[in-house]
Write a protein that holds these residues in place. Structure first.
Motif, PDB file in Angstrom:
ATOM      1  N   VAL A   1     -33.434  -8.071  49.024  1.00  0.00           N
ATOM      2  CA  VAL A   1     -32.737  -7.194  48.882  1.00  0.00           C
ATOM      3  C   VAL A   1     -33.475  -5.883  49.524  1.00  0.00           C
ATOM      4  O   VAL A   1     -34.532  -5.863  49.327  1.00  0.00           O
ATOM      5  CB  VAL A   1     -32.442  -6.588  47.494  1.00  0.00           C
ATOM      6  N   SER A   2     -32.710  -5.068  50.188  1.00  0.00           N
ATOM      7  CA  SER A   2     -33.315  -3.878  50.467  1.00  0.00           C
ATOM      8  C   SER A   2     -32.288  -2.577  50.314  1.00  0.00           C
ATOM      9  O   SER A   2     -31.263  -2.411  50.754  1.00  0.00           O
ATOM     10  CB  SER A   2     -33.593  -3.909  52.020  1.00  0.00           C
ATOM     11  N   LYS A   3     -32.604  -1.976  49.066  1.00  0.00           N
ATOM     12  CA  LYS A   3     -31.762  -1.235  48.569  1.00  0.00           C
ATOM     13  C   LYS A   3     -32.161   0.399  49.035  1.00  0.00           C
ATOM     14  O   LYS A   3     -33.248   0.561  48.794  1.00  0.00           O
ATOM     15  CB  LYS A   3     -31.327  -1.329  47.126  1.00  0.00           C
ATOM     16  N   GLY A   4     -31.206   1.201  49.406  1.00  0.00           N
ATOM     17  CA  GLY A   4     -31.503   2.603  49.450  1.00  0.00           C
ATOM     18  C   GLY A   4     -32.826   2.890  50.120  1.00  0.00           C
ATOM     19  O   GLY A   4     -32.826   3.131  51.341  1.00  0.00           O
ATOM     20  N   ASP A   5     -33.942   2.749  49.633  1.00  0.00           N
ATOM     21  CA  ASP A   5     -35.203   3.218  50.038  1.00  0.00           C
ATOM     22  C   ASP A   5     -36.087   2.084  50.530  1.00  0.00           C
ATOM     23  O   ASP A   5     -37.134   2.204  50.880  1.00  0.00           O
ATOM     24  CB  ASP A   5     -35.664   3.928  49.110  1.00  0.00           C
ATOM     25  N   GLY A   6     -35.206   0.995  51.247  1.00  0.00           N
ATOM     26  CA  GLY A   6     -36.209  -0.179  51.669  1.00  0.00           C
ATOM     27  C   GLY A   6     -37.216   0.304  52.413  1.00  0.00           C
ATOM     28  O   GLY A   6     -36.921   1.008  53.520  1.00  0.00           O
ATOM     29  N   MET A   7     -38.546  -0.138  52.539  1.00  0.00           N
ATOM     30  CA  MET A   7     -39.457   0.311  53.334  1.00  0.00           C
ATOM     31  C   MET A   7     -39.849  -0.623  54.199  1.00  0.00           C
ATOM     32  O   MET A   7     -40.533  -1.673  53.759  1.00  0.00           O
ATOM     33  CB  MET A   7     -40.752   0.957  52.589  1.00  0.00           C
ATOM     34  N   ARG A   8     -39.545  -0.783  55.560  1.00  0.00           N
ATOM     35  CA  ARG A   8     -39.889  -1.855  56.324  1.00  0.00           C
ATOM     36  C   ARG A   8     -41.097  -2.345  56.604  1.00  0.00           C
ATOM     37  O   ARG A   8     -41.506  -3.374  56.355  1.00  0.00           O
ATOM     38  CB  ARG A   8     -39.031  -1.799  57.705  1.00  0.00           C
ATOM     39  N   GLY A   9     -41.936  -1.273  56.748  1.00  0.00           N
ATOM     40  CA  GLY A   9     -43.156  -1.411  57.101  1.00  0.00           C
ATOM     41  C   GLY A   9     -44.207  -1.928  55.960  1.00  0.00           C
ATOM     42  O   GLY A   9     -45.082  -2.864  56.021  1.00  0.00           O
ATOM     43  N   LEU A  10     -43.637  -1.601  54.600  1.00  0.00           N
ATOM     44  CA  LEU A  10     -44.247  -2.331  53.390  1.00  0.00           C
ATOM     45  C   LEU A  10     -43.756  -3.595  53.375  1.00  0.00           C
ATOM     46  O   LEU A  10     -44.819  -4.605  53.267  1.00  0.00           O
ATOM     47  CB  LEU A  10     -43.512  -1.580  52.153  1.00  0.00           C
ATOM     48  N   ALA A  11     -42.492  -3.959  53.720  1.00  0.00           N
ATOM     49  CA  ALA A  11     -41.929  -5.399  53.844  1.00  0.00           C
ATOM     50  C   ALA A  11     -42.913  -6.168  54.515  1.00  0.00           C
ATOM     51  O   ALA A  11     -43.613  -7.360  54.026  1.00  0.00           O
ATOM     52  CB  ALA A  11     -40.466  -5.661  53.815  1.00  0.00           C
TER      53      ALA A  11
ATOM     54  N   TYR B   1     -35.832  12.067  45.343  1.00  0.00           N
ATOM     55  CA  TYR B   1     -36.118  11.265  43.915  1.00  0.00           C
ATOM     56  C   TYR B   1     -36.961   9.897  44.263  1.00  0.00           C
ATOM     57  O   TYR B   1     -37.960  10.037  43.600  1.00  0.00           O
ATOM     58  CB  TYR B   1     -34.706  10.561  43.380  1.00  0.00           C
TER      59      TYR B   1
ATOM     60  N   TYR C   1     -41.069  10.129  54.195  1.00  0.00           N
ATOM     61  CA  TYR C   1     -41.223   8.813  54.165  1.00  0.00           C
ATOM     62  C   TYR C   1     -42.290   7.969  54.418  1.00  0.00           C
ATOM     63  O   TYR C   1     -42.714   7.130  53.548  1.00  0.00           O
ATOM     64  CB  TYR C   1     -39.739   8.356  55.247  1.00  0.00           C
TER      65      TYR C   1
ATOM     66  N   GLN D   1     -40.648   9.416  42.642  1.00  0.00           N
ATOM     67  CA  GLN D   1     -40.917   8.133  42.018  1.00  0.00           C
ATOM     68  C   GLN D   1     -42.298   7.459  42.492  1.00  0.00           C
ATOM     69  O   GLN D   1     -43.124   7.252  41.411  1.00  0.00           O
ATOM     70  CB  GLN D   1     -39.586   7.447  42.128  1.00  0.00           C
ATOM     71  N   ILE D   2     -42.199   7.392  43.589  1.00  0.00           N
ATOM     72  CA  ILE D   2     -43.451   6.296  44.083  1.00  0.00           C
ATOM     73  C   ILE D   2     -44.765   7.145  43.907  1.00  0.00           C
ATOM     74  O   ILE D   2     -45.794   6.884  43.490  1.00  0.00           O
ATOM     75  CB  ILE D   2     -43.383   6.229  45.739  1.00  0.00           C
TER      76      ILE D   2
END
Lengths: 177, 917
Positions: B4-14, B88, B53, B92-93
């Protein structure tokens, strides 16, 4: 229990916050059948070294238990309540006199919340979106106490934060490092 | 790739997480992580300002690395920057990173607190929520200092959103736990109580947690919550399963809230208002009834939630311990669970029944399940469940079933899990002693314990059996015969050798008439074990041998030969060598008479604690009471001239190894153990020996301690494994002040801790006591102090009772000890000449004015010790007054409010150990 004879328990650490009071849940651990830790949430303050030691110890205790056994284990002066969902173990440490059955349902409600958010949650979801797993837990439990038992309210709070739905294309355009 | 990649999916993190998962070895993983850390460091240090980001992504990567178990020492500043972002997900992070990686850098804390302050003031409920979560997660003292004043306002403000109220309530709870002193009580408390009436069940749930904790510390202030909680509970349990919509969980209405309300009610005694009480009883009955209804769903969640409420209701019923009907019903319903197919329910039923067994109303009902519980012990596959069964058997044990239960526990011990053996051993030892009618049964039981689980028999247990055998002459012959037989086994446990060695050394003569256990056979049997034993046991056996020299002169030469052998006289161990040398010498030079005196049978053991003895040894002087061991030491060195360690009665005087120290037998008295038949530890106690009419049964061993306090003012009055009570007191004329120190020896809180000083009607008129209340909660490891002001109005005989009640874990504790306030505390010493003394002595001719008591000395008499005791008793010690220098003379005045009573005292020791006053 009626009998606490002497101090058999090795007091390697103490829950000795000077003004320590009854806490519903001391900590929650999620780990895989292979013993890989997937999530840890502490509601009592402990040094990192102690945390690591406790995690090792508890993962080992629970993985060594049979399937048919009860979901409760005495551990130090706390009680571990755990349940396995597919490949993941969910384990809470609670007070000896606390309500074990309801703690099982705390775990279940959390799994339901994850499920609702991810849609058929699996271990990979929690690995790749670990921060979401933490956020959802925070909406449900604060300071070791259940905050919101209504599934609708808890999930709504999370979804509010994901206002932006992005397309696959947008996602793929993000840098990959 | 993430599912799932919702909203703020961070590709680099994945991608990074995938890389880590693909690492084949630990080394590869570390390499990949180090590369990433270098990358992030350079990004953070780079000249180019990072966008939100990127910052979020890198902070998140650091968090991931930390959660993998690696140390992270940078990135905090970037995380703090994220807090002030308006997005947000970035905020949050930032908060998540701060919560997980708390840092004590004060500059950083200032920045964090600033950001939190802004978010709390933002009136944006989501931001406020994040800030409150962060405070609750960190929960540090600094956070409490900054926000403990602010949060109550948010909590009770009329315009606060429900979700924020919930977070605020639990956030405040967390701060109250870490720093209760920083959370100001005030107007808000009464408004918090009224949150129990709130429309929103989520708010009520969070508020109930907060109120419960506050009520534990301040029961008086939150008393009104009882009736509110009862009516809320009543509305929930009577509602139909759909009434509460979202708060119904698998057809059970608001289980979390119900359980929390029931727990809140456990902070208080049963409601006084009959209407509230009636309503609560109805609620509890409804819960018990509903538990019996057929399930509305087959799902385990339904039954768990329903039974969670049931078990909590039963906890409350047990806590109140006032409704026999409910208690017996609870017991019957739990009985059904004992054979339930769900292991969890069997486990919990056993656990709950343990507490029911301690109530007089349900004890009998619990006992009817004995067979089921014994069966559980034999058949349960889960060790935690078997452990609960052992606990329950222990709890339901009384005189009527003790033999059966002890036999079953011994049986189980043969196959029990190693982890719980020691506990079972202790339980068996306690039950066997507590319910022994026939002490031969007790001796058999303990020897069985040693045979089955010798490694788990701690010193306290085998010390205890020796104490009991020594103190009860009716069992000595049997004990000697039994240990002799047990020692015949080819492989017996070292603990058995210790017990056997000790008992035969004392009472071997009782079986020596039988040719099968003649002296030589006894000796050879013991000596055959000698070389297999550890040093402390060998030391003990050497003492047994010298006792044999006294008991059985006919084998003296055999024993001397053994002592003389190189393996003894030249033993590498100093203690063994010294014993061998000295015992050999003693057996050679001492006459039979001296030998018989030195090696006389052990006197009965009083209960005592070695820690106090150690203190006493340091400061021997007037005013300190002397204990048996002191006296014995004095005597034995007198008898033996300078050769101190040669005395067997003080066999361990020079021994550094504590396990050989039989004199330390009372070192750790077993919990619940009955006091030995001979009690009083002090010479002079008999003067006040009238026993008081006890309100609650006195704690075991407390009499001995009480006696010790007759001649001293400070020390430990009572100690068990939960609680230690220490005393410090001072007296002047007819007034006194006593400080009572209650120490919680566990790591768990004591709740509803209420010590009360109780005087009988008689005593009330002659003794004025004022006590200050103490804090009802005693934290684990903490000590609280209570002051008692004392005024003696007129003379009195009995002592007040100190009754202590508290909740420890799930159980209610109730114990009573005699408070050592005795008439002699108001004694003021008076000096007078010989002439004065005898003139006054003769004036007291009225028979009512004289008490004479002839008593047998319990301890050997030593002039210095007796003098110290007389001074400790409170009177002046008058030297050179009595024409007979061996007599002791004392004088003093007892001060009471109404009168002063002169008091003269003479102690005439008789060398045949008779003393008269």
């Amino acid at each position: 229990r009626n009998l606490h004879l002497f101090f058999f328990l090795e007091k390697s650490f103490c829950w000795d916050n000077p003004s320590w009071l009854y806490v519903e849940i001391h900590f929650i651990l999620l780990f895989s059948r292979q013993g890989k830790l997937r999530l840890q949430k502490w509601y009592t303050t402990l040094p990192d070294k102690e945390k690591k030691k406790i995690i090792r110890e508890i993962v080992q205790i629970i993985l060594s238990r049979n399937q048919k056994t009860s979901s409760f284990v005495d551990w130090k002066d706390l009680k571990l309540v755990y349940k396995r969902y597919a490949s993941l173990y969910f384990c809470c440490a609670i007070e000896d006199q606390d309500n074990e059955l309801l703690t099982l349902e705390v775990v279940h409600r959390y799994v339901e919340l994850l499920d609702r958010y991810f849609g058929n949650v699996c271990e990979l979801d929690i690995i790749f979106n670990f921060e979401k797993a933490y956020f959802i837990l925070d909406e449900f439990i604060i300071g070791g106490e259940v905050q919101e038992t209504s599934k609708r309210s808890a999930v709504k709070a999370i979804e509010d934060s994901d206002m932006l739905q992005e397309t696959v294309e947008e996602y793929m355009n993000k840098p990959a490092f | 790739m993430p599912a799932v990649s919702k909203g703020d999916g961070m590709r680099g993190l994945a991608v990074f997480i995938s890389d880590i998962r693909n690492c084949k070895s630990k080394e590869a993983e570390i390499k990949r992580i180090n590369k990433e850390l270098a990358n992030i460091r350079s990004k953070f240090k780079g000249d180019k300002a990072l966008d939100g980001y990127s910052k979020k992504k890198y902070v998140c990567k650091l968090l991931f690395i930390f959660l993998l178990g690696h140390d992270i020492d940078f990135g905090h500043m970037e995380a703090v920057n994220l807090l002030s972002s308006n997005r947000y997900t970035e905020k949050q992070i930032g908060y998540l990173f701060i919560s997980v990686l708390v840092n004590s850098n004060s500059e950083l804390i200032r920045l964090i607190n600033n950001a939190i302050k802004n978010d709390l003031a933002s009136r944006n409920p989501t931001f406020m929520g994040l800030a409150l979560h962060c405070i609750a997660n960190v929960g540090s003292r600094e956070m409490a200092e900054a926000f403990a004043g602010e949060i109550p306002k948010i909590l009770v403000a009329g315009d606060t959103m429900d979700s924020v109220k919930q977070s605020a309530a639990l956030c405040l709870l967390r701060l109250y736990r870490t720093s209760p002193d920083l959370v100001p009580m005030g107007d808000w408390t009464s408004r918090v109580v009224h949150l129990l009436n709130d429309q929103h069940l989520g708010v009520v749930t969070a508020a109930t947690s907060l109120i419960t904790t506050l009520a534990q510390k301040n029961p008086e202030e939150f008393k009104t919550s009882v009736s509110l909680a009862v009516s809320r509970l009543s509305r929930i349990v009577t509602s139909a399963s759909t009434d509460l919509q979202d708060y119904t969980y698998y057809f059970v209405p608001a289980p979390w809230l119900s359980v929390k309300l029931l727990r809140l009610l456990q902070c208080y005694p049963p409601p006084e208002d009959p209407a509230v009480r009636g309503r609560l009883t109805e609620c509890l009955e409804t819960i018990l009834n509903k538990a019996q209804e057929p399930p509305k769903s087959k799902k385990v969640q339904h039954s768990n939630a329903k039974n969670a409420v049931l078990f909590e209701a039963i906890s409350l019923i047990i806590h109140h311990d006032s409704e026999p009907n409910l208690l017996v019903r609870a017991c019957n319903q739990l009985g059904q669970f004992l054979q339930h197919r769900e292991t969890n329910l069997r486990y919990l039923a056993l656990e709950s029944m343990c507490t029911l067994a301690s109530s007089e109303f349900s004890h009998e009902a619990v006992k009817t399940h004995i067979e089921t519980v014994i069966n559980a012990l034999k058949t349960e596959r889960d060790v935690s469940v078997r452990q609960r069964a052992v606990d329950l058997l222990y709890a339901m044990c009384d005189r009527s079933n003790a033999q059966q239960i002890v036999a079953e526990m011994l049986n189980y011990l043969e196959t029990a899990d190693y982890s719980i053996r020691e506990e079972i051993v202790l339980k068996v030892a306690i039950l066997a002693e507590k319910y022994a009618v026939d002490y031969t049964w007790y001796v058999d039981t303990i020897l069985n314990l040693i045979r089955i689980a010798g490694d788990y028999v701690s010193e306290e247990v085998w010390y205890r059996v020796i104490q009991i055998v020594i103190n009860r002459d009716d069992v000595q012959g049997y004990a000697a015969k039994t240990v002799f037989e047990a020692l015949q086994a080819p492989a017996c446990h070292e603990n058995l050798v210790k017990v056997g060695g000790y008992i035969l050394g004392e009472f071997g003569n009782l079986i020596a008439g039988d040719p099968r256990s003649s002296p030589l056979i006894q000796f050879n049997l013991l000596h055959s074990k000698f070389h297999l034993c550890s040093v402390p046991t060998r030391a003990l056996l050497l003492s047994t041998y010298i006792k044999f020299v006294n008991l059985f002169p006919e084998i003296k030469t055999t024993i001397q030969d053994v002592l003389r052998s190189d393996s003894q006289l030249k033993n590498a161990d100093v203690e063994l060598q010294q014993r061998a040398v000295e015992y050999l010498r003693l057996s050679t030079i001492a006459s039979t008479d001296i030998l018989a005196t030195v090696l006389e049978e052990m006197p009965p053991f009083p209960e005592r604690e070695s820690s106090i003895l150690a203190k006493l040894k340091k400061k021997k002087g007037p005013g300190t009471v002397t204990d048996l061991e002191e006296i014995k030491k004095e005597r034995s060195s007198d008898m033996n001239g300078s050769a101190e360690p040669a005395s067997v009665n003080a066999s361990a005087v020079s021994t550094p190894s504590p396990s050989a120290d039989l004199l330390g037998l009372g070192a750790a008295p077993l919990a619940n153990s009955a006091p030995p038949p001979s009690s009083s530890g002090s010479l002079l106690v008999d003067v006040f020996s009238d026993s008081p009419s006890a309100v609650a049964p006195l704690a075991p061993g407390s009499d001995d301690n009480f006696a010790r306090f007759v001649c001293k003012n400070n020390g430990v009055l009572f100690e068990n494994q939960l609680l230690q009570i220490g005393l410090k007191s001072e007296f002047r004329q007819n007034l006194g002040r006593m400080f009572i120190f209650y120490g919680n020896k566990t790591s768990t809180q004591f709740l509803n801790f209420t010590p009360t000083v109780i005087c009988s009607d008689d005593l009330q008129s002659s003794l004025n006591l004022q006590t200050k209340p103490v804090d009802p909660t005693v934290d684990g490891g903490a000590q609280v102090q209570q002051v008692v002001n004392i005024e003696c109005v007129s003379d009195f005989m009995e002592a007040p009772i100190l009754n202590i009640q508290f909740r420890y874990g799930g159980t209610f504790q109730n114990l009573s000890v005699k408070l050592p306030i005795t008439l002699n505390k108001f004694f003021q010493p008076t000096e007078m000449s010989s002439q004065d003394f005898f003139q006054r002595w003769k004036q007291l001719s009225n028979p009512k004015q004289e008490v004479q008591n002839i008593f047998k000395a319990k301890h050997p008499m030593d002039a210095e010790i007796t003098k110290a005791k007389i001074i400790g008793f409170g009177s002046a010690l008058l030297e050179e007054v009595d024409p007979n220098p061996a007599n002791f003379v004392g004088a003093g005045i007892i001060h009471t409010k109404t009168t002063q009573i002169g008091c003269l005292l003479r102690l005439e020791p008789n060398l045949q150990a008779q003393v008269s006053v």
